[in-house]
Motif scaffolding. Structure first.
Motif, mmCIF file in Angstrom:
data_model
loop_
_atom_site.group_PDB
_atom_site.id
_atom_site.type_symbol
_atom_site.label_atom_id
_atom_site.label_comp_id
_atom_site.label_asym_id
_atom_site.label_seq_id
_atom_site.Cartn_x
_atom_site.Cartn_y
_atom_site.Cartn_z
ATOM 1 N N LEU A 119 4.232 -4.279 2.854
ATOM 2 C CA LEU A 119 4.735 -2.904 2.904
ATOM 3 C C LEU A 119 3.555 -1.953 2.889
ATOM 4 C CD1 LEU A 119 7.060 -0.802 2.763
ATOM 5 C CD2 LEU A 119 6.938 -0.990 0.263
ATOM 6 N N ALA A 120 3.536 -1.010 3.846
ATOM 7 C CA ALA A 120 2.528 0.053 3.884
ATOM 8 C C ALA A 120 3.281 1.339 4.170
ATOM 9 C CB ALA A 120 1.479 -0.224 4.952
ATOM 10 N N THR A 121 3.280 2.270 3.232
ATOM 11 C CA THR A 121 4.127 3.449 3.348
ATOM 12 C C THR A 121 3.466 4.681 2.752
ATOM 13 O OG1 THR A 121 6.315 4.366 2.757
ATOM 14 C CG2 THR A 121 5.286 2.874 1.173
ATOM 15 N N THR A 122 3.915 5.855 3.207
ATOM 16 C CA THR A 122 3.467 7.116 2.623
ATOM 17 C C THR A 122 4.450 7.605 1.562
ATOM 18 O OG1 THR A 122 4.625 8.367 4.346
ATOM 19 C CG2 THR A 122 2.310 7.828 4.764
ATOM 20 N N ASN A 123 5.558 6.911 1.419
ATOM 21 C CA ASN A 123 6.638 7.352 0.521
ATOM 22 C C ASN A 123 6.779 6.411 -0.673
ATOM 23 O OD1 ASN A 123 8.973 8.266 -0.697
ATOM 24 N ND2 ASN A 123 10.155 8.375 1.190
ATOM 25 N N PRO A 124 6.515 6.890 -1.897
ATOM 26 C CA PRO A 124 6.645 6.017 -3.070
ATOM 27 C C PRO A 124 8.065 5.519 -3.302
ATOM 28 C CG PRO A 124 6.302 8.300 -3.735
ATOM 29 C CD PRO A 124 6.045 8.242 -2.261
ATOM 30 N N ALA A 125 9.057 6.231 -2.776
ATOM 31 C CA ALA A 125 10.445 5.766 -2.926
ATOM 32 C C ALA A 125 10.653 4.438 -2.210
ATOM 33 C CB ALA A 125 11.409 6.823 -2.380
ATOM 34 N N ASP A 126 9.904 4.221 -1.133
ATOM 35 C CA ASP A 126 9.990 2.935 -0.420
ATOM 36 C C ASP A 126 9.504 1.795 -1.312
ATOM 37 O OD1 ASP A 126 10.874 4.289 1.807
ATOM 38 O OD2 ASP A 126 8.904 4.333 2.785
ATOM 39 N N VAL A 127 8.439 2.057 -2.072
ATOM 40 C CA VAL A 127 7.907 1.035 -2.975
ATOM 41 C C VAL A 127 8.891 0.786 -4.113
ATOM 42 C CG1 VAL A 127 5.992 0.365 -4.474
ATOM 43 C CG2 VAL A 127 5.545 1.706 -2.411
ATOM 44 N N ALA A 128 9.460 1.869 -4.654
ATOM 45 C CA ALA A 128 10.438 1.721 -5.736
ATOM 46 C C ALA A 128 11.630 0.883 -5.272
ATOM 47 C CB ALA A 128 10.906 3.098 -6.210
ATOM 48 N N ILE B 146 0.848 -1.190 0.000
ATOM 49 C CA ILE B 146 0.000 0.000 0.000
ATOM 50 C C ILE B 146 0.883 1.239 0.000
ATOM 51 C CG2 ILE B 146 -1.886 1.234 1.149
ATOM 52 C CD1 ILE B 146 -2.374 -1.352 2.785
ATOM 53 N N CYS B 147 0.571 2.201 -0.862
ATOM 54 C CA CYS B 147 1.269 3.492 -0.857
ATOM 55 C C CYS B 147 0.215 4.594 -0.890
ATOM 56 C CB CYS B 147 2.217 3.608 -2.042
ATOM 57 S SG CYS B 147 3.286 5.070 -1.951
ATOM 58 N N GLU B 148 0.109 5.320 0.209
ATOM 59 C CA GLU B 148 -0.885 6.392 0.383
ATOM 60 C C GLU B 148 -0.238 7.496 1.202
ATOM 61 O OE1 GLU B 148 -3.466 8.943 0.846
ATOM 62 O OE2 GLU B 148 -4.467 7.222 -0.097
ATOM 63 N N LEU C 292 0.711 11.601 -4.519
ATOM 64 C CA LEU C 292 1.442 11.117 -3.353
ATOM 65 C C LEU C 292 2.270 12.208 -2.679
ATOM 66 C CD1 LEU C 292 2.545 7.691 -4.879
ATOM 67 C CD2 LEU C 292 0.888 8.026 -3.021
ATOM 68 N N LYS C 293 2.017 13.477 -3.082
ATOM 69 C CA LYS C 293 2.761 14.612 -2.513
ATOM 70 C C LYS C 293 4.265 14.368 -2.609
ATOM 71 C CE LYS C 293 -1.060 16.635 -1.120
ATOM 72 N NZ LYS C 293 -2.028 15.646 -1.637
ATOM 73 N N HIS C 294 4.667 13.899 -3.758
ATOM 74 C CA HIS C 294 6.055 13.499 -4.000
ATOM 75 C C HIS C 294 6.327 13.710 -5.477
ATOM 76 C CE1 HIS C 294 9.509 10.696 -4.406
ATOM 77 N NE2 HIS C 294 9.672 10.841 -3.096
ATOM 78 N N GLU C 295 7.590 13.853 -5.837
ATOM 79 C CA GLU C 295 7.912 14.020 -7.257
ATOM 80 C C GLU C 295 7.493 12.802 -8.081
ATOM 81 O OE1 GLU C 295 12.564 12.466 -6.982
ATOM 82 O OE2 GLU C 295 12.125 14.604 -7.230
ATOM 83 N N MET C 296 7.348 11.662 -7.416
ATOM 84 C CA MET C 296 6.869 10.454 -8.084
ATOM 85 C C MET C 296 5.370 10.285 -7.808
ATOM 86 S SD MET C 296 8.143 6.488 -7.638
ATOM 87 C CE MET C 296 9.827 7.055 -7.394
ATOM 88 N N THR C 297 4.575 10.340 -8.852
ATOM 89 C CA THR C 297 3.137 10.160 -8.694
ATOM 90 C C THR C 297 2.790 8.673 -8.655
ATOM 91 O OG1 THR C 297 2.690 10.056 -11.074
ATOM 92 C CG2 THR C 297 2.736 12.259 -10.046
ATOM 93 N N GLY C 298 1.555 8.396 -8.317
ATOM 94 C CA GLY C 298 1.097 7.012 -8.324
ATOM 95 C C GLY C 298 1.111 6.420 -9.717
ATOM 96 N N ILE C 299 0.931 7.277 -10.730
ATOM 97 C CA ILE C 299 1.002 6.806 -12.124
ATOM 98 C C ILE C 299 2.427 6.391 -12.463
ATOM 99 C CG2 ILE C 299 0.697 7.449 -14.540
ATOM 100 C CD1 ILE C 299 -1.936 7.103 -13.053
#
Length: 239
Positions: free
Chosen positions: A35-44, A5-7, A61-68
Protein backbone atom coordinates in the motif's frame (compact mmCIF):
# COMPACT_ATOMS: atom_id res chain seq x y z
CA UNK A 1 8.59 -8.21 3.88
CA UNK A 2 5.40 -6.26 3.16
CA UNK A 3 5.69 -2.47 3.27
CA UNK A 4 3.15 0.37 3.65
CA UNK A 5 3.89 4.02 2.82
CA UNK A 6 1.77 7.03 3.80
CA UNK A 7 3.02 10.42 2.57
CA UNK A 8 0.72 13.37 1.75
CA UNK A 9 3.05 14.82 -0.90
CA UNK A 10 2.50 12.71 -4.04
CA UNK A 11 5.94 13.51 -5.46
CA UNK A 12 7.60 12.48 -2.20
CA UNK A 13 5.42 9.37 -2.07
CA UNK A 14 6.51 8.31 -5.54
CA UNK A 15 10.15 9.04 -4.68
CA UNK A 16 10.11 6.85 -1.56
CA UNK A 17 8.20 4.16 -3.42
CA UNK A 18 10.75 4.15 -6.26
CA UNK A 19 13.70 3.94 -3.85
CA UNK A 20 12.21 0.89 -2.13
CA UNK A 21 11.05 -0.84 -5.34
CA UNK A 22 14.43 -0.41 -7.02
CA UNK A 23 16.23 -1.79 -3.97
CA UNK A 24 13.85 -4.76 -3.74
CA UNK A 25 14.34 -5.52 -7.45
CA UNK A 26 18.14 -5.34 -7.24
CA UNK A 27 18.37 -7.44 -4.06
CA UNK A 28 15.53 -9.79 -5.08
CA UNK A 29 14.77 -10.24 -1.38
CA UNK A 30 10.98 -10.56 -1.51
CA UNK A 31 10.22 -7.03 -0.27
CA UNK A 32 7.03 -5.60 -1.72
CA UNK A 33 4.94 -2.47 -1.23
CA UNK A 34 1.38 -3.53 -0.47
CA UNK A 35 0.00 0.00 0.00
CA UNK A 36 1.30 3.45 -0.98
CA UNK A 37 -1.13 6.29 -0.31
CA UNK A 38 -1.44 9.99 0.48
CA UNK A 39 -4.48 9.34 2.69
CA UNK A 40 -4.00 7.99 6.25
CA UNK A 41 -7.60 6.74 6.22
CA UNK A 42 -6.50 4.17 3.63
CA UNK A 43 -3.89 2.86 6.07
CA UNK A 44 -6.41 2.80 8.93
CA UNK A 45 -8.77 0.76 6.72
CA UNK A 46 -5.90 -1.56 5.76
CA UNK A 47 -5.09 -2.19 9.43
CA UNK A 48 -8.63 -3.35 10.11
CA UNK A 49 -8.15 -6.53 8.09
CA UNK A 50 -4.44 -6.88 7.34
CA UNK A 51 -0.96 -5.93 8.44
CA UNK A 52 2.43 -5.34 6.93
CA UNK A 53 5.94 -5.74 8.33
CA UNK A 54 7.30 -2.22 7.82
CA UNK A 55 5.60 1.19 7.67
CA UNK A 56 6.92 4.54 6.38
CA UNK A 57 4.81 7.49 7.62
CA UNK A 58 5.06 11.26 7.30
CA UNK A 59 3.96 13.17 10.42
CA UNK A 60 2.04 16.06 8.86
CA UNK A 61 -0.34 14.30 6.49
CA UNK A 62 -2.58 17.32 5.78
CA UNK A 63 -5.40 15.35 7.34
CA UNK A 64 -7.20 15.30 10.66
CA UNK A 65 -5.22 12.13 11.37
CA UNK A 66 -1.52 12.84 11.86
CA UNK A 67 1.27 10.36 11.34
CA UNK A 68 1.56 10.13 15.13
CA UNK A 69 -2.13 9.20 15.46
CA UNK A 70 -1.71 6.71 12.62
CA UNK A 71 1.31 5.23 14.41
CA UNK A 72 -0.85 4.78 17.52
CA UNK A 73 -3.46 2.92 15.48
CA UNK A 74 -0.72 0.72 14.09
CA UNK A 75 0.62 -0.12 17.54
CA UNK A 76 -2.87 -1.11 18.71
CA UNK A 77 -2.91 -3.73 15.96
CA UNK A 78 0.77 -4.65 15.75
CA UNK A 79 3.31 -3.91 18.51
CA UNK A 80 6.33 -5.30 16.65
CA UNK A 81 6.24 -4.08 13.03
CA UNK A 82 8.99 -1.64 12.02
CA UNK A 83 7.77 1.97 11.99
CA UNK A 84 9.77 4.68 10.22
CA UNK A 85 8.95 8.40 10.09
CA UNK A 86 10.09 10.44 7.08
CA UNK A 87 9.29 14.11 7.71
CA UNK A 88 10.40 17.73 7.64
CA UNK A 89 9.29 18.16 11.25
CA UNK A 90 12.41 17.29 13.24
CA UNK A 91 10.97 19.09 16.26
CA UNK A 92 8.19 16.48 16.55
CA UNK A 93 10.42 13.45 16.97
CA UNK A 94 9.89 13.56 20.74
CA UNK A 95 6.21 12.69 20.20
CA UNK A 96 7.19 9.18 19.09
CA UNK A 97 8.60 8.65 22.58
CA UNK A 98 5.70 10.30 24.41
CA UNK A 99 3.23 8.04 22.61
CA UNK A 100 5.54 5.02 22.96
CA UNK A 101 5.46 4.24 19.24
CA UNK A 102 8.88 2.53 19.24
CA UNK A 103 9.87 4.01 15.88
CA UNK A 104 12.81 2.31 14.21
CA UNK A 105 14.04 5.58 12.73
CA UNK A 106 13.16 9.23 12.24
CA UNK A 107 14.39 10.44 8.83
CA UNK A 108 14.47 14.18 8.17
CA UNK A 109 13.87 15.44 4.63
CA UNK A 110 16.42 18.23 5.01
CA UNK A 111 18.79 16.75 2.44
CA UNK A 112 17.11 15.29 -0.67
CA UNK A 113 20.42 13.90 -1.88
CA UNK A 114 20.94 11.98 1.36
CA UNK A 115 17.33 10.82 1.66
CA UNK A 116 17.85 7.73 -0.48
CA UNK A 117 20.84 6.61 1.58
CA UNK A 118 18.94 7.08 4.86
CA UNK A 119 15.88 5.21 3.62
CA UNK A 120 17.97 2.30 2.34
CA UNK A 121 19.95 2.10 5.57
CA UNK A 122 16.75 1.93 7.62
CA UNK A 123 15.15 -0.50 5.16
CA UNK A 124 18.09 -2.89 5.53
CA UNK A 125 17.79 -2.76 9.32
CA UNK A 126 14.03 -3.39 9.13
CA UNK A 127 14.67 -6.42 6.92
CA UNK A 128 17.34 -7.72 9.30
CA UNK A 129 14.84 -7.53 12.16
CA UNK A 130 12.16 -9.14 10.02
CA UNK A 131 14.39 -12.15 9.36
CA UNK A 132 15.45 -12.42 13.01
CA UNK A 133 11.84 -12.20 14.17
CA UNK A 134 10.92 -15.25 12.12
CA UNK A 135 13.89 -17.17 13.49
CA UNK A 136 13.01 -16.42 17.11
CA UNK A 137 9.22 -16.22 17.21
CA UNK A 138 8.56 -19.84 16.30
CA UNK A 139 5.29 -19.97 18.25
CA UNK A 140 3.52 -17.22 16.32
CA UNK A 141 5.26 -17.31 12.94
CA UNK A 142 6.54 -19.90 10.52
CA UNK A 143 9.67 -18.89 8.63
CA UNK A 144 10.21 -20.58 5.30
CA UNK A 145 12.69 -20.06 2.49
CA UNK A 146 11.39 -20.34 -1.06
CA UNK A 147 12.78 -19.15 -4.38
CA UNK A 148 15.68 -17.57 -2.51
CA UNK A 149 13.38 -15.44 -0.35
CA UNK A 150 12.62 -15.56 3.37
CA UNK A 151 8.94 -15.48 4.35
CA UNK A 152 7.52 -15.07 7.86
CA UNK A 153 3.99 -16.52 7.87
CA UNK A 154 1.54 -15.88 10.71
CA UNK A 155 0.43 -19.30 11.95
CA UNK A 156 -3.16 -18.05 12.23
CA UNK A 157 -3.19 -17.34 8.48
CA UNK A 158 -2.38 -20.94 7.52
CA UNK A 159 -5.31 -23.06 6.30
CA UNK A 160 -3.54 -26.35 5.70
CA UNK A 161 -0.31 -28.06 4.69
CA UNK A 162 -0.37 -30.46 1.76
CA UNK A 163 2.27 -32.93 0.65
CA UNK A 164 3.44 -31.86 -2.81
CA UNK A 165 3.67 -34.32 -5.74
CA UNK A 166 7.32 -33.21 -5.88
CA UNK A 167 9.33 -35.28 -3.45
CA UNK A 168 10.33 -33.62 -0.16
CA UNK A 169 8.15 -30.56 -0.80
CA UNK A 170 5.11 -29.10 0.97
CA UNK A 171 2.37 -26.84 -0.39
CA UNK A 172 1.30 -24.27 2.19
CA UNK A 173 -2.28 -23.05 1.68
CA UNK A 174 -3.12 -19.51 2.81
CA UNK A 175 -6.37 -17.65 2.22
CA UNK A 176 -5.60 -16.64 -1.36
CA UNK A 177 -2.11 -17.98 -1.93
CA UNK A 178 -0.11 -21.19 -2.26
CA UNK A 179 3.55 -21.44 -1.31
CA UNK A 180 5.65 -24.50 -2.15
CA UNK A 181 8.79 -25.16 -0.17
CA UNK A 182 11.09 -27.99 0.86
CA UNK A 183 10.10 -29.87 4.00
CA UNK A 184 8.34 -32.89 5.50
CA UNK A 185 4.83 -32.81 6.94
CA UNK A 186 5.83 -34.62 10.11
CA UNK A 187 7.94 -31.63 11.12
CA UNK A 188 4.86 -29.39 11.29
CA UNK A 189 2.37 -31.57 13.16
CA UNK A 190 3.22 -30.06 16.55
CA UNK A 191 3.87 -26.50 15.39
CA UNK A 192 0.62 -25.21 16.92
CA UNK A 193 -2.22 -26.77 18.97
CA UNK A 194 -4.69 -25.96 16.17
CA UNK A 195 -2.75 -27.99 13.58
CA UNK A 196 -4.03 -31.55 13.15
CA UNK A 197 -2.67 -34.34 10.94
CA UNK A 198 -5.90 -35.55 9.34
CA UNK A 199 -4.34 -37.55 6.49
CA UNK A 200 -0.92 -38.76 5.45
CA UNK A 201 -0.91 -35.89 2.94
CA UNK A 202 -2.62 -33.13 4.95
CA UNK A 203 -2.26 -31.14 8.17
CA UNK A 204 -5.25 -28.87 8.69
CA UNK A 205 -5.69 -25.79 10.87
CA UNK A 206 -8.76 -26.67 12.95
CA UNK A 207 -9.56 -22.97 13.43
CA UNK A 208 -10.10 -22.62 9.67
CA UNK A 209 -12.43 -25.62 9.26
CA UNK A 210 -15.95 -24.66 8.20
CA UNK A 211 -17.52 -28.09 7.82
CA UNK A 212 -16.65 -31.79 7.74
CA UNK A 213 -18.30 -34.39 5.53
CA UNK A 214 -17.56 -37.51 7.55
CA UNK A 215 -19.13 -39.87 4.98
CA UNK A 216 -16.81 -38.74 2.19
CA UNK A 217 -14.03 -37.78 4.63
CA UNK A 218 -13.83 -34.27 3.14
CA UNK A 219 -12.81 -31.20 5.13
CA UNK A 220 -14.16 -27.85 3.92
CA UNK A 221 -12.13 -24.75 4.78
CA UNK A 222 -13.34 -21.17 5.29
CA UNK A 223 -11.60 -19.98 2.11
CA UNK A 224 -13.56 -22.42 -0.06
CA UNK A 225 -10.81 -25.03 -0.40
CA UNK A 226 -11.05 -28.66 0.64
CA UNK A 227 -8.67 -31.26 1.97
CA UNK A 228 -9.19 -34.86 2.94
CA UNK A 229 -9.07 -36.99 6.07
CA UNK A 230 -8.33 -40.68 6.47
CA UNK A 231 -10.84 -43.09 7.98
CA UNK A 232 -8.67 -43.41 11.09
CA UNK A 233 -7.76 -39.75 11.62
CA UNK A 234 -11.13 -38.15 10.88
CA UNK A 235 -12.42 -39.38 14.25
CA UNK A 236 -9.88 -37.28 16.09
CA UNK A 237 -10.70 -34.27 13.91
CA UNK A 238 -14.42 -34.61 14.61
CA UNK A 239 -13.73 -34.94 18.31
Amino acid sequence: MDIVICEDDFVQLESIKKIIENYAAIEDNGMKIVLATTNPADVAAFLENAKADCYFFDIDLKHEMTGIALGSKLREKDPVASLVYVTTHAEMSFLTFIYKLAALDFIIKDNPDGLKEKILSTLKEAHRRYVKMGEQDTIQKLQIKTMGHTRNIDLQSIYFFEASPDSHKIILHLENEYIEFYGRLKNYESLHPDFYRCHKSFIVNKAKVQNIDSKNRTVFLENGEICFASARLIKGLLK
